[in-house]
Design an enzyme around this catalytic site. Structure first.
Site, PDB file in Angstrom:
ATOM      1  N   GLY A 161       0.572  -1.540  -0.046  1.00 21.56           N
ATOM      2  CA  GLY A 161       0.114  -0.121   0.138  1.00 21.56           C
ATOM      3  C   GLY A 161       1.141   1.136   0.010  1.00 21.56           C
ATOM      4  CE1 TYR A 207      -8.151   1.436  -9.738  1.00 23.41           C
ATOM      5  CE2 TYR A 207      -6.098   1.730 -11.276  1.00 23.41           C
ATOM      6  CZ  TYR A 207      -7.160   1.031 -10.495  1.00 23.41           C
ATOM      7  OH  TYR A 207      -6.715   0.256 -10.214  1.00 23.41           O
ATOM      8  NE  ARG A 262      -1.678   3.556 -11.080  1.00 24.70           N
ATOM      9  CZ  ARG A 262      -2.149   4.984 -11.017  1.00 24.70           C
ATOM     10  NH1 ARG A 262      -1.667   5.416 -11.494  1.00 24.70           N
ATOM     11  NH2 ARG A 262      -2.813   5.120  -9.987  1.00 24.70           N
ATOM     12  CB  CYS A 300     -13.959   3.570 -30.435  1.00 26.50           C
ATOM     13  SG  CYS A 300     -13.079   4.237 -32.071  1.00 26.50           S
ATOM     14  CE1 TYR A 331      -1.549  -3.378  -8.668  1.00 26.57           C
ATOM     15  CE2 TYR A 331      -0.583  -1.311  -7.653  1.00 26.57           C
ATOM     16  CZ  TYR A 331      -0.865  -2.371  -7.764  1.00 26.57           C
ATOM     17  OH  TYR A 331      -0.477  -3.522  -6.482  1.00 26.57           O
ATOM     18  CD  GLU A 385       0.620  -9.365   1.405  1.00 25.07           C
ATOM     19  OE1 GLU A 385      -0.219  -8.234   1.452  1.00 25.07           O
ATOM     20  OE2 GLU A 385       0.186 -10.318   2.267  1.00 25.07           O
ATOM     21  N   PRO A 386       5.238  -5.581  -0.616  1.00 23.19           N
ATOM     22  CG  PRO A 386       7.019  -4.771  -0.741  1.00 23.19           C
ATOM     23  CD  PRO A 386       5.900  -5.395   0.187  1.00 23.19           C
ATOM     24  N   GLY A 387       3.738  -4.108  -4.059  1.00 19.50           N
ATOM     25  CA  GLY A 387       3.814  -4.000  -5.163  1.00 19.50           C
ATOM     26  C   GLY A 387       4.214  -2.351  -5.912  1.00 19.50           C
ATOM     27  NE  ARG A 388      -0.226   2.477  -6.028  1.00 17.68           N
ATOM     28  CZ  ARG A 388      -1.317   2.247  -7.018  1.00 17.68           C
ATOM     29  NH1 ARG A 388      -1.042   3.054  -8.035  1.00 17.68           N
ATOM     30  NH2 ARG A 388      -1.889   1.587  -7.091  1.00 17.68           N
TER      31      ARG A 388
HETATM   32  C1  LIG Z   1      -2.732  -5.401  -4.355  1.00 23.06           C
HETATM   33  C2  LIG Z   1      -2.164  -5.710  -3.364  1.00 23.06           C
HETATM   34  C3  LIG Z   1      -0.893  -5.589  -2.244  1.00 23.06           C
HETATM   35  C4  LIG Z   1      -0.197  -4.537  -3.446  1.00 23.06           C
HETATM   36  O1  LIG Z   1       0.094  -3.046  -2.943  1.00 23.06           O
HETATM   37  P1  LIG Z   1       0.732  -2.077  -2.972  1.00 23.06           P
HETATM   38  O2  LIG Z   1      -0.174  -1.027  -3.418  1.00 23.06           O
HETATM   39  O3  LIG Z   1       0.941  -1.904  -4.814  1.00 23.06           O
HETATM   40  O4  LIG Z   1       1.708  -2.219  -2.548  1.00 23.06           O
HETATM   41  C5  LIG Z   1      -0.880  -5.953  -1.740  1.00 23.06           C
HETATM   42  N1  LIG Z   1      -1.281  -7.250  -0.738  1.00 23.06           N
HETATM   43  C6  LIG Z   1      -2.674  -7.635  -1.747  1.00 23.06           C
HETATM   44  C7  LIG Z   1      -3.239  -8.009  -0.691  1.00 23.06           C
HETATM   45  C8  LIG Z   1      -3.138  -6.717  -2.451  1.00 23.06           C
HETATM   46  O5  LIG Z   1      -4.376  -7.099  -2.854  1.00 23.06           O
END
Ligand SMILES: *Cc1c(COP(=O)(O)O)cnc(C)c1O
Length: 431
Positions: free
Chosen positions: A239, A317, A313, A345, A374, A274-277
Site C-alpha cells: 500500500g 482511477y 490507470r 473509441c 498496474y 507485500e509491497p507492489g507499487r
Molecule cells: C494489491 C495488493 C498488495 C500490493 O499493494 P501495493 O499498493 O501495490 O503495494 C499487497 N497485498 C495485497 C493483498 C494486495 O491485494
C-alpha cells in the site's frame, strides 16, 4: 528515485537511449529499469534490516517473469492472488516457502495447486474459505499455515477503487469477530493458525491510516496469544504510495520506524510486507508515439498510439501520469495546454486534459512516467489492439521480456463454429 534521465538531451533508461529501444521494438512499449527495481527493493529491505522480515513482492503490480526474477535474485518473496501469479512466482525462481497466497476468492483448485507445489502460507478472507482450505489440505494430508485477513475498518484515504480496509469493502473478516473465527479455525483439520494479516489499500500517501490499522492488528495478535493461539506472523500488506506528481508519500524509512515503534515488545513475530507499487511503480515507463496533432476550436488534441487498453490507470482511477518528450525540450521551450488522448473509441481514453506540454508533432516520442505498476498487467486487447510489449533494461543492455504479438495470433484465439465457417473463410480471405 529512478534511472530514467535525460542524457545529452535524450531520455535514457539507465545507459540505453529510449529512441534506440523504440527503433528495435516499435511503439507503444513498456520499459523497466533493473537498477530502479533493485534500488526500491534494497531501500525497503535496508529499512527492515536486522528484523525478521519477509518482503513478499506483490506480483499483481507487475508480473512479468523478468521483473519477478530481478527481485527474486535479491531475496524477495512473492505475494500472489491467483494460481497464475503463483505459477509466475515459481517460474521466476521464488522459493515456495517465500510465497504468500492472498486473495478474496481463492478456489479449491488454486489452493490445491499451491499446496502441491509447496506454497503453504495462506491469507484467508472468510469462514467458507477457511473450510475449503481445511478440506483441500486435509485431503492432501498436508498442513496449510493460515493468517486471517482482518478488516480493521480504516479508510486508507486513497482512491475509492483501491481502498480495501473499510467495513463496507469486500476484503477480510471484521476485526471484531476475528477472535471467534480464529477459535473455530483452530479446530479445523489441515490448518495451522499462525498469523494475522491486513491490507488496507494502495497508493497511501499518509502514515496515519497504516498506523491505525496496524495498531488494531497488533492488539489482535496480543488478544489471540492470550486466547492460546501461537501467532508468529504479522502480515502488514502493501500500500505504500509513490509520487506520480506532487504527492510526497512517506519513504520506506519512516514506514519502517513506525512499524518498529508499534511492534516493540511483540516478540517471536515475523513481519511480512507485500509491497507492489512502491517497488515497481517508478521503475517503468510507457513509451508512445504521437500519431496526429488535431486542432479544434479551442482545444489541441495530441493523439498517441498508446491508449487506455495499454495503460488504464487514468480511465480507471483518475490517475495522472507525468508525460515527457523523449527529446529534452529546449530550456526556453513554450509549454501549451493539450489533451493527451489515445485512439480507442471512448472519451474515457484520455490520459490528460489541459496538460502543459512543449511543442509536439506527429512522430515524436513521449514517455509516461511511473507506469511500472498496474500498467502492463492491466492491459487488454480492447479495440483489437495488440498487447503492448515489455522491455527490461540493465545498464547498457536491454531485452524484450514480452514481445509484441501479431494480428494472426490475436485472431487465432477465436474459433469460428463450423456453421459459420463458410462466411468466416470468405472474410478471412481478405487478410
Ligand atoms: C494489491 C495488493 C498488495 C500490493 O499493494 P501495493 O499498493 O501495490 O503495494 C499487497 N497485498 C495485497 C493483498 C494486495 O491485494
Amino acid at each position: 528515485m529512478d534511472h530514467f534521465d535525460y542524457r545529452d538531451g535524450a531520455l535514457h533508461a539507465e545507459a540505453v537511449p529510449i529512441s534506440e529501444i523504440a527503433e528495435a521494438v516499435g511503439t507503444p512499449f513498456y520499459c523497466y529499469s533493473t537498477a530502479t527495481l533493485s534500488r526500491h527493493y534494497r531501500v525497503l529491505a535496508g529499512a527492515f534490516a536486522d528484523r525478521d522480515v519477509l518482503i513478499a513482492y506483490s506480483v499483481k503490480a507487475n508480473s512479468n517473469l523478468a521483473v519477478i526474477a530481478t527481485l527474486a535474485r535479491l531475496g524477495a518473496g512473492a505475494d500472489v492472488v491467483s494460481e497464475g501469479e503463483a505459477r509466475r512466482a515459481l517460474a521466476a525462481g521464488v522459493a515456495p516457502d517465500k510465497i504468500v497466497f492472498s486473495g478474496v476468492g481463492k478456489t479449491r483448485d488454486e489452493m490445491d495447486f499451491a499446496l502441491a507445489n509447496g506454497i503453504t502460507h495462506f491469507n484467508v478472507e472468510s469462514e467458507p474459505e477457511l473450510e475449503a482450505l481445511s478440506a483441500v489440505a486435509a485431503a492432501r494430508n498436508v498442513t496449510a499455515n493460515v493468517a486471517l485477513r482482518v478488516n480493521p475498518d480504516v479508510d486508507a484515504g486513497s482512491h475509492h477503487k483501491i481502498s480495501t480496509g473499510r467495513r463496507t469493502d469486500k476484503f477480510g473478516v471484521s476485526i471484531d469477530v476475528a477472535p471467534e473465527l480464529y477459535g473455530q479455525a483452530a479446530s479445523l483439520p489441515g490448518l495451522t493458525i499462525d498469523g494475522v494479516d491486513i491490507h488496507i489499500g494502495s497508493q497511501l500517501t499518509d502514515l496515519e491510516p497504516f498506523r491505525r490499522a496496524f495498531e488494531r492488528a497488533i492488539d489482535l495478535v496480543h488478544r489471540l496469544r492470550d486466547d492460546g493461539h501461537e501467532i508468529t506472523r504479522l502480515d502488514l500488506g502493501g500500500g505504500l504510495g509513490i509520487p506520480y506528481g506532487a504527492e510526497s508519500p512517506p519513504g520506506p524509512e519512516a514506514y519502517a520506524q513506525m512499524v518498529f515503534a508499534l511492534t516493540e515488545g511483540l516478540d517471536g513475530c515475523r513481519i511480512v510486507l507485500e509491497p507492489g507499487r512502491v517497488i515497481a511503480g517508478n521503475a517503468g515507463i510507457l513509451v508512445s508515439r504521437v500519431i496526429y496533432v488535431k486542432e479544434s476550436e479551442n482545444r489541441r488534441f495530441v493523439i498517441l498510439d498508446a491508449a487506455m487498453n495499454d495503460l488504464i490507470r487514468p480511465a480507471m482511477y483518475d490517475a495522472s501520469h507525468q508525460v515527457e518528450p523523449i527529446v529534452e525540450p529546449a530550456a526556453d521551450a513554450a509549454f501549451h495546454p493539450v489533451d493527451l488522448v489515445g485512439p480507442v473509441c471512448e472519451t474515457g481514453d484520455t490520459f490528460a486534459i489541459d496538460r502543459p506540454m512543449p511543442p509536439l508533432a506527429a512522430g515524436d516520442l513521449v514517455a509516461f512516467r511511473s507506469a511500472g505498476a498496474y500498467g502492463a498487467v492491466m492491459a487488454s486487447t480492447y479495440n483489437s489492439r495488440l498487447l503492448v510489449p515489455e522491455v527490461l533494461v540493465d545498464e547498457d543492455r536491454f531485452a524484450i521480456v514480452r514481445p509484441r504479438t501479431d494480428y494472426e495470433t490475436l485472431l487465432d484465439q477465436d474459433h469460428v463454429p463450423d456453421w459459420l465457417q463458410e462466411t468466416a473463410a470468405l472474410s478471412r480471405g481478405a487478410a
